[in-house]
Design an enzyme around this catalytic site. Structure first.
Site, PDB file in Angstrom:
ATOM      1  N   SER B  47      -2.286  -5.795  64.574  1.00 13.08           N
ATOM      2  CA  SER B  47      -3.524  -5.294  65.172  1.00 13.08           C
ATOM      3  C   SER B  47      -4.456  -6.465  65.452  1.00 13.08           C
ATOM      4  O   SER B  47      -4.748  -7.260  64.558  1.00 13.08           O
ATOM      5  CB  SER B  47      -4.219  -4.298  64.246  1.00 13.08           C
ATOM      6  OG  SER B  47      -3.462  -3.118  64.166  1.00 13.08           O
ATOM      7  N   ASN B  71      -0.099  -3.157  50.598  1.00 13.55           N
ATOM      8  CA  ASN B  71      -0.599  -4.392  51.198  1.00 13.55           C
ATOM      9  C   ASN B  71      -2.072  -4.288  51.534  1.00 13.55           C
ATOM     10  O   ASN B  71      -2.596  -3.222  51.858  1.00 13.55           O
ATOM     11  CB  ASN B  71       0.207  -4.762  52.456  1.00 13.55           C
ATOM     12  CG  ASN B  71      -0.402  -4.186  53.722  1.00 13.55           C
ATOM     13  OD1 ASN B  71      -1.318  -4.754  54.307  1.00 13.55           O
ATOM     14  ND2 ASN B  71       0.088  -3.026  54.127  1.00 13.55           N
ATOM     15  N   GLY B  74      -5.644  -7.421  55.202  1.00 15.11           N
ATOM     16  CA  GLY B  74      -6.987  -7.501  55.774  1.00 15.11           C
ATOM     17  C   GLY B  74      -6.963  -7.773  57.263  1.00 15.11           C
ATOM     18  O   GLY B  74      -7.881  -8.408  57.798  1.00 15.11           O
ATOM     19  N   CYS B 128      -6.101   1.891  59.759  1.00 13.48           N
ATOM     20  CA  CYS B 128      -5.888   0.916  58.690  1.00 13.48           C
ATOM     21  C   CYS B 128      -6.803   1.287  57.522  1.00 13.48           C
ATOM     22  O   CYS B 128      -8.014   1.409  57.701  1.00 13.48           O
ATOM     23  CB  CYS B 128      -6.199  -0.504  59.157  1.00 13.48           C
ATOM     24  SG  CYS B 128      -6.139  -1.692  57.796  1.00 13.48           S
ATOM     25  N   THR B 191      -0.386   3.255  56.676  1.00 14.92           N
ATOM     26  CA  THR B 191      -0.224   3.229  55.217  1.00 14.92           C
ATOM     27  C   THR B 191      -1.230   4.171  54.557  1.00 14.92           C
ATOM     28  O   THR B 191      -2.228   4.564  55.161  1.00 14.92           O
ATOM     29  CB  THR B 191      -0.459   1.806  54.679  1.00 14.92           C
ATOM     30  OG1 THR B 191      -1.752   1.374  55.095  1.00 14.92           O
ATOM     31  CG2 THR B 191       0.585   0.841  55.202  1.00 14.92           C
ATOM     32  N   GLY B 263       8.597  -0.758  59.334  1.00 16.75           N
ATOM     33  CA  GLY B 263       8.074  -2.055  58.908  1.00 16.75           C
ATOM     34  C   GLY B 263       8.643  -2.468  57.575  1.00 16.75           C
ATOM     35  O   GLY B 263       9.424  -3.407  57.465  1.00 16.75           O
TER      36      GLY B 263
HETATM   37  C1  FMN Z   1       1.984  -6.088  55.557  1.00 22.05           C
HETATM   38  C2  FMN Z   1       1.631  -4.923  56.445  1.00 22.05           C
HETATM   39  C3  FMN Z   1       0.708  -5.119  57.473  1.00 22.05           C
HETATM   40  C4  FMN Z   1       0.358  -4.067  58.302  1.00 22.05           C
HETATM   41  N1  FMN Z   1      -0.533  -4.286  59.311  1.00 22.05           N
HETATM   42  C5  FMN Z   1      -0.843  -3.279  60.169  1.00 22.05           C
HETATM   43  C6  FMN Z   1      -1.708  -3.499  61.276  1.00 22.05           C
HETATM   44  O1  FMN Z   1      -2.182  -4.618  61.519  1.00 22.05           O
HETATM   45  N2  FMN Z   1      -1.975  -2.463  62.095  1.00 22.05           N
HETATM   46  C7  FMN Z   1      -1.447  -1.215  61.903  1.00 22.05           C
HETATM   47  O2  FMN Z   1      -1.706  -0.309  62.692  1.00 22.05           O
HETATM   48  N3  FMN Z   1      -0.620  -0.972  60.867  1.00 22.05           N
HETATM   49  C8  FMN Z   1      -0.308  -1.974  60.000  1.00 22.05           C
HETATM   50  N4  FMN Z   1       0.557  -1.722  58.959  1.00 22.05           N
HETATM   51  C9  FMN Z   1       1.118  -0.383  58.788  1.00 22.05           C
HETATM   52  C10 FMN Z   1       2.503  -0.274  59.421  1.00 22.05           C
HETATM   53  O3  FMN Z   1       2.440  -0.484  60.819  1.00 22.05           O
HETATM   54  C11 FMN Z   1       3.118   1.100  59.156  1.00 22.05           C
HETATM   55  O4  FMN Z   1       2.296   2.109  59.717  1.00 22.05           O
HETATM   56  C12 FMN Z   1       3.266   1.393  57.677  1.00 22.05           C
HETATM   57  O5  FMN Z   1       3.674   0.237  56.994  1.00 22.05           O
HETATM   58  C13 FMN Z   1       4.264   2.510  57.400  1.00 22.05           C
HETATM   59  O6  FMN Z   1       5.542   2.185  57.874  1.00 22.05           O
HETATM   60  P1  FMN Z   1       6.696   1.564  56.939  1.00 22.05           P
HETATM   61  O7  FMN Z   1       6.779   2.428  55.720  1.00 22.05           O
HETATM   62  O8  FMN Z   1       7.922   1.580  57.782  1.00 22.05           O
HETATM   63  O9  FMN Z   1       6.256   0.188  56.593  1.00 22.05           O
HETATM   64  C14 FMN Z   1       0.922  -2.772  58.103  1.00 22.05           C
HETATM   65  C15 FMN Z   1       1.839  -2.580  57.070  1.00 22.05           C
HETATM   66  C16 FMN Z   1       2.212  -3.633  56.242  1.00 22.05           C
HETATM   67  C17 FMN Z   1       3.199  -3.388  55.147  1.00 22.05           C
END
Ligand code: FMN
Ligand code: FAD
Ligand code: FES
Lengths: 270, 303
Positions: B47, B71, B74, B128, B191, B263
């Site tokens: 993002s 996580n 930030g 977020c 998340t 992710g």
């Molecule tokens: C380290 C990390 C950074 C993330 N940064 C963002 C972000 O910048 N923008 C966003 O929309 N989601 C962010 N997410 C959320 C992921 O895009 C995703 O919605 C979430 O991790 C659930 O999917 P997963 O279980 O497959 O990881 C982040 C997740 C993690 C673990």
């Protein structure tokens, strides 16, 4: 139950060794860290302060490992200031390790980049002929010279120090020594860890002569596990694909030796 | 007919249904190329904000003993302008640009900065859970969601996706507001706000104390959300949250998602996970005699 290396384990610092005025070795007991492979690192949590990647240092005592830290910014100064009896959190080991070759070996290290080199020395065969080159700015920044000699007691070996200002050992940059040695001797492998420019020049010198060479790289690391992307270098994720890369691979990577990313992920020149 | 993995999420066409979720490995074009070659149908960028952000100090990520990650990086990112310059050379990879901001003008400004880039879609991060004044705080404010979505829709012809999560405003209402304002698709979910405390040192582990839970523990929740959204609204959905196997992916299709993002699974299985999931989906389609993903989208609701 086997330990999941992603889970933080709390360890207690048992001994602190001053290596130089700005470098300390912190020793702790643990089940996993004493036997990590050369080149592997841990993520080290200093409670209330920060978490940072650290190569895992060897210890003289069995069942123990250490971190050798140079005081720099908030995180490393926080670790530097940890006292005997204080607790830190560790996770890992992470990353790959050096490929162990046999024969004539050249190890090149600068500063805390010597940490993986010391562990590598515990893996050499007694038949190997080992040369260790240690680079430092000046005399009071030299450390691990005696340790390297001690670890190589049973080998044909040389440990040579160079200082930029000539206050100790040979005068000049360690990379000039690397050139000199590569011109004189046909090595079976060259291993390097230290400042990026040292690694870049060493890799170039060896690779251009067709000598097998590996470097252990540093990049900004937030997660250490291949999720956050902060450690990317070209297509490579240093925490997961590395930290050890060979000369052939590095010669294709346009960021190696030139750029790294800062905490926001912006490319900066070295 | 031979099954194929192509799918469409409203106006967005993809060759493969598994995308990289925002914030995972998402900061360089070289890595995007690698992930695309590894089987990702599209990649969502970290993002991006109008200015570069360093993010929170470490520790920013924590591995939960029962599985999953918390996580609080930030939203560290190089800023939209730097990022746009970096991806300008891109030709091949479908890149979805994720944006974060506090006011409609932030989004408008950033979209202008991507004028010379090939962008497959924008994803508005309304979810977020661990940064003040952006993300979930925006998503929780229906008036702001309305303004941001309509402003963005007016400033670009590129499809726009809203990414929702579990906040204080029910995500179904946020989805409703986004649809009324012209959104093209929904990504669900982000998340889930969470924390971890170390018992030895007796303090929260993450520097920000709170973070977002991702990975396998949130999969059943994300699946429920996709099912609820697709039951209530007629809008293309991208499922996200805890997906790590082809069975997980198929579950999300059956619940109503036309594509998925992942992710955390990369942290557990590395990037081979894209190929593994694609292969698994194809084999399932052969077995069930489907030729297109869309034939299974939402099937679980019919029974
Ligand atoms: C380290 C990390 C950074 C993330 N940064 C963002 C972000 O910048 N923008 C966003 O929309 N989601 C962010 N997410 C959320 C992921 O895009 C995703 O919605 C979430 O991790 C659930 O999917 P997963 O279980 O497959 O990881 C982040 C997740 C993690 C673990
Ligand atoms: C795999 C690996 C092993 C390392 N091993 C050692 C070691 O054994 N001993 C040692 O003293 N240092 C080691 N470092 C370097 C160490 O992690 C820190 O980068 C360094 O101590 C400076 O951190 P700081 O936060 O104190 O300094 P700051 O002033 O905050 O940062 C100075 C510079 O250090 C780098 N840096 C800061 N934080 C990180 C981070 N989380 N990850 C990577 N780079 C960062 C950045 O380039 C930054 O610009 C290692 C780094 C890596 C990647
Ligand atoms: S440190 Fe996070 S991906 Fe390498």
């Amino acid at each position: 139950m086997q330990r999941n290396y992603n889970h933080t384990t709390i360890v207690t610092i048992e001994k602190v060794i001053d290596e130089t005025p700005t470098v300390r070795t912190l020793v702790f007991s643990d089940d996993v860290m004493p036997s990590v492979l050369p080149g592997q690192f841990a993520m080290v949590w200093i409670p209330g302060i920060n978490e940072l990647p650290m190569s895992v240092m060897i210890s003289d005592e069995s069942g123990k490992a250490a971190f050798t830290v140079r005081k720099h910014g908030v995180a490393s100064t926080g670790l530097f200031n940890v006292k005997v009896g204080q607790q830190i959190g560790i996770r890992g080991p992470y990353g790959n390790s050096f490929d162990l070759k046999e024969g004539k070996l050249l190890l090149v290290g600068g500063g805390t980049g010597l940490v993986p080199m010391m562990r590598l020395l515990t893996h050499v065969k007694h038949t190997d002929d080992v040369t260790v080159l240690i680079g430092a700015k000046s005399k009071n920044e030299v450390f691990f010279e005696e340790l390297a000699n001690r670890l190589l007691t049973n080998n044909t070996h040389k440990v040579i120090v160079s200082t930029d200002d000539g206050s100790y050992g040979e005068k000049g940059f360690v990379t000039d020594l690397v050139e000199k040695h590569l011109n004189q001797t046909k090595y079976d492998a060259v291993y390097v860890c230290g400042p990026e420019i040292m690694m870049y020049k060493t890799v170039q010198s060896a690779h251009s002569r067709g000598v097998f060479v590996q470097a252990s790289l540093e990049r900004m690391m937030k997660c250490g596990v291949g999720i956050c992307g902060s450690c990317c270098m070209g297509e490579d994720l240093v925490c997961k694909d590395g930290t050890v890369f060979d000369g052939e691979h590095l010669s294709q990577n346009k960021e190696f030796g030139n750029y790294h990313r800062n905490k926001a992920g912006i490319l900066e020149n070295y | 007919m031979e099954p194929d993995l192509t799918t469409s999420i409203g106006p967005i066409q993809l060759n493969k249904p598994v995308m990289l979720a925002s914030g995972i490995l998402g900061i360089s074009l070289d890595v995007f190329n690698r992930l695309y070659r590894s089987g990702a149908g599209a990649v969502v960028t970290k993002s991006l904000s109008t200015e570069p952000w360093e993010g929170y100090p470490n520790p920013t990520i924590f591995s939960v003993k029962g599985g999953g990650w918390i996580n609080a990086v930030g939203l560290s990112n190089p800023g939209a302008e730097n990022f746009a310059k970096m991806i300008e050379p891109n030709k091949d990879v479908p890149i979805i640009v994720s944006l974060v901001g506090s006011i409609p003008e932030d989004f408008e400004k950033m979209i202008q900065q991507f004028e010379n880039c090939k962008v497959a879609a924008y994803e508005l991060n309304l979810s977020c859970p661990h940064v003040a004044k952006v993300g979930l705080e925006v998503g929780d404010d229906p008036e702001l969601v309305k303004k941001i979505v309509s402003t963005v829709k007016n400033s670009t012809n590129v499809p726009v996706i809203a990414k929702v999560g579990l906040g204080t405003t029910h995500y179904l209402n946020t989805v409703g507001t986004a649809i009324e304002s012209g959104i093209d698709a929904i990504t669900a979910i982000n998340t889930v706000r969470a924390m971890a405390i170390d018992v030895e040192t007796q303090r929260p582990i993450l520097s920000n104390k709170f973070g977002g839970l991702s990975g396998t523990p949130i999969k059943p929740i994300a699946l429920r959300c996709v099912y609820e959204i697709s039951s209530k609204y007629d809008i293309p959905i991208i499922g996200c949250g805890g997906i790590s196997t082809w069975e997980d992916a198929v579950e999300f299709f059956l619940a109503g998602a036309s594509a998925i993002q992942l992710g955390s699974a990369i942290g557990d299985n590395w990037i081979d996970v894209f190929d593994e999931i694609n292969t698994g989906i194809l084999q399932y389609m052969e077995k069930k005699n489907y030729s297109k993903i869309k034939e299974m989208v939402g099937l679980a609701k019919k029974l």
